[in-house]
Design an enzyme around this catalytic site. Sequence first.
Site, short mmCIF file in Angstrom:
data_model
loop_
_atom_site.label_atom_id
_atom_site.label_comp_id
_atom_site.label_asym_id
_atom_site.label_seq_id
_atom_site.Cartn_x
_atom_site.Cartn_y
_atom_site.Cartn_z
N CYS A 84 33.81 18.43 30.57
CA CYS A 84 34.53 18.16 29.32
C CYS A 84 35.73 17.26 29.59
O CYS A 84 35.56 16.09 29.91
CB CYS A 84 34.93 19.48 28.64
SG CYS A 84 35.42 19.30 26.91
N HIS A 179 29.79 22.46 28.42
CA HIS A 179 30.36 23.47 29.33
C HIS A 179 29.24 24.28 29.99
O HIS A 179 28.74 25.24 29.40
CB HIS A 179 31.30 24.39 28.56
CG HIS A 179 32.59 23.75 28.18
ND1 HIS A 179 33.73 23.86 28.94
CD2 HIS A 179 32.92 22.96 27.12
CE1 HIS A 179 34.72 23.18 28.36
NE2 HIS A 179 34.24 22.62 27.26
N GLU A 181 29.61 26.37 32.31
CA GLU A 181 30.13 27.65 32.79
C GLU A 181 29.96 28.79 31.79
O GLU A 181 30.02 29.97 32.17
CB GLU A 181 31.61 27.52 33.18
CG GLU A 181 32.58 27.30 32.03
CD GLU A 181 32.80 25.85 31.68
OE1 GLU A 181 33.90 25.50 31.22
OE2 GLU A 181 31.85 25.04 31.86
N SER A 233 45.61 54.51 40.47
CA SER A 233 45.59 54.77 39.04
C SER A 233 44.31 55.44 38.57
O SER A 233 44.27 56.01 37.48
CB SER A 233 45.76 53.45 38.27
OG SER A 233 44.59 52.64 38.42
N GLY A 234 43.26 55.36 39.39
CA GLY A 234 41.96 55.85 38.95
C GLY A 234 41.09 54.75 38.39
O GLY A 234 39.89 54.93 38.17
N SER A 238 42.28 49.66 41.84
CA SER A 238 43.04 50.45 42.81
C SER A 238 42.14 51.39 43.59
O SER A 238 42.38 51.66 44.77
CB SER A 238 44.16 51.23 42.11
OG SER A 238 43.64 52.25 41.29
#
Length: 530
Positions: A84, A179, A181, A233-234, A238
């Site tokens: 583009c 595009h 992608e 953090s769960g 992390s």
Amino acid sequence: MHERILILDYGSQVTQLIARRVREAGVYCELHPGDVSTEFLQEQKTLGLKGIILSGSHLSAYDPQALKVPHAVFEQGVPVLGICYGMQAMAQQLGGEVSHADHREFGYAEVRARGHTHLLRDIDDFKTADGHGILKVWMSHGDQVTRLPDGFKLMASTASCPIAGMADEKRGFYGVQFHPEVTHTLKGQHILTRFVREICGCHGDWNMPDYVQEAITRIREQVGQDHVILGLSGGVDSSVAAALIHKAIGDQLTCVFVDHGLLRLNEAQQVMSTFAEHMGVNVIHVDATEQFMSKLDGVTDPEAKRKIIGREFVEVFQAESAKIQDARWLAQGTIYPDVIESAGAKTGKAVAIKSHHNVGGLPDTLNLKLLEPLRELFKDEVRKLGIALGLPPSMVYRHPFPGPGLGVRILGAVNKEFADWLRQADAIFIDELRMTFDEKTGKSWYDLTSQAFAVFLPVKSVGVMGDGRTYEYVVALRAVQTSDFMTAGWAPLPYDLLAKVSSRIINEVKGINRVVYDVSSKPPATIEWE
């Protein structure tokens, strides 16, 4: 050292998708602002540079404010693909012309491949009666190339865009107006894979099994005998970071799990069970519910809530970290999109989306060095890494959950009672999604949705239960389907599933007497409500 593709970003909102598609082709790539220096490009050559991709942009190639492609890009002796704006900038800077188009193209288009170039040879979605190959693509442009630079030939066209692709195969320079992608360009992955694997000559040496051992070796070399602390953090990032570091250095890692009272139902128990009991990771569990709730009392502004939650988390984490005397490193689950977005916000040259507290936000008072073992990876790569490390799929492939937790899914003021109600409603919704299967695909509706959750609305409505009048709160259900989270459509959940969820929530969750379903797409709405 991996072969690499360099992606230069000129401000497109979908530049990250280029990098993801290149990685999917088994090739390592990095994304950098579009005005990199000649010295940087020369350094990339020493690191295994095999090709360069120029992204799209919201600006015009002839706009004085638009970034120019460094001329050194065309002097590195590697193939270059312009997408583009990238194609238009290439054309203009190499002697062609770009002008405003009489007919803009936004959305679906059909492109005829011409010239039989290496990039598009034998790639098409269908053929016309005359045998011409046609590609179904996604366009987004108001400008177009009106004259090819010397040495280029026509590669593709549409009815309203005569030059929709160009190529100088002697130098390995290619440009496409569409595009590749985005998923809307059906053969986009084929085109990008052709470019990086065949034209650039990459062998595809980027794979997760190799990365695991590379990362473990790098962590051991970086940390040595020092101790590492990590805020667990769960969430996926992390959790995978903790599993990877633990595999590398074992008991030298201590995780601090801060429960702010805004987690999903039973999440604290699940995190402790997975890491402390089954994986043998040292985890300190801090229940800070009262501290967070007192600070959030009466606060309704979404950004203010986010800042309070972030600030309190840092305070709690710092207090617990100070108790670990021999800690020298702070580990974070920073992933590559965090790095890219924060870089854009700081420089103003790349995609300025948002800044992240876990990128360059290390408190000076901690006096710790930063360890970010996932900062090269995209989310889908992090999930693959998690599976390779032995984490349960239920944790690795769970739906995204915001850092502030239920604090931004409770609209308006937050309190413990609202959080408890929402926790129960959300658990019922997720439970029913997991247990309901689509007849056509055989998959559960949890797997068929990319993100699903409940939202607590601070409004009351009249209801009736038994012979009595109720005046209670409303819960909204949100479920979306998306491949990249940049655009998303609401999930067409079966009516009987929605009916069952609604019935269970109203009957089982005290304080809720009405359930609604959000049928907004992104855009114009966002996925989260706050």
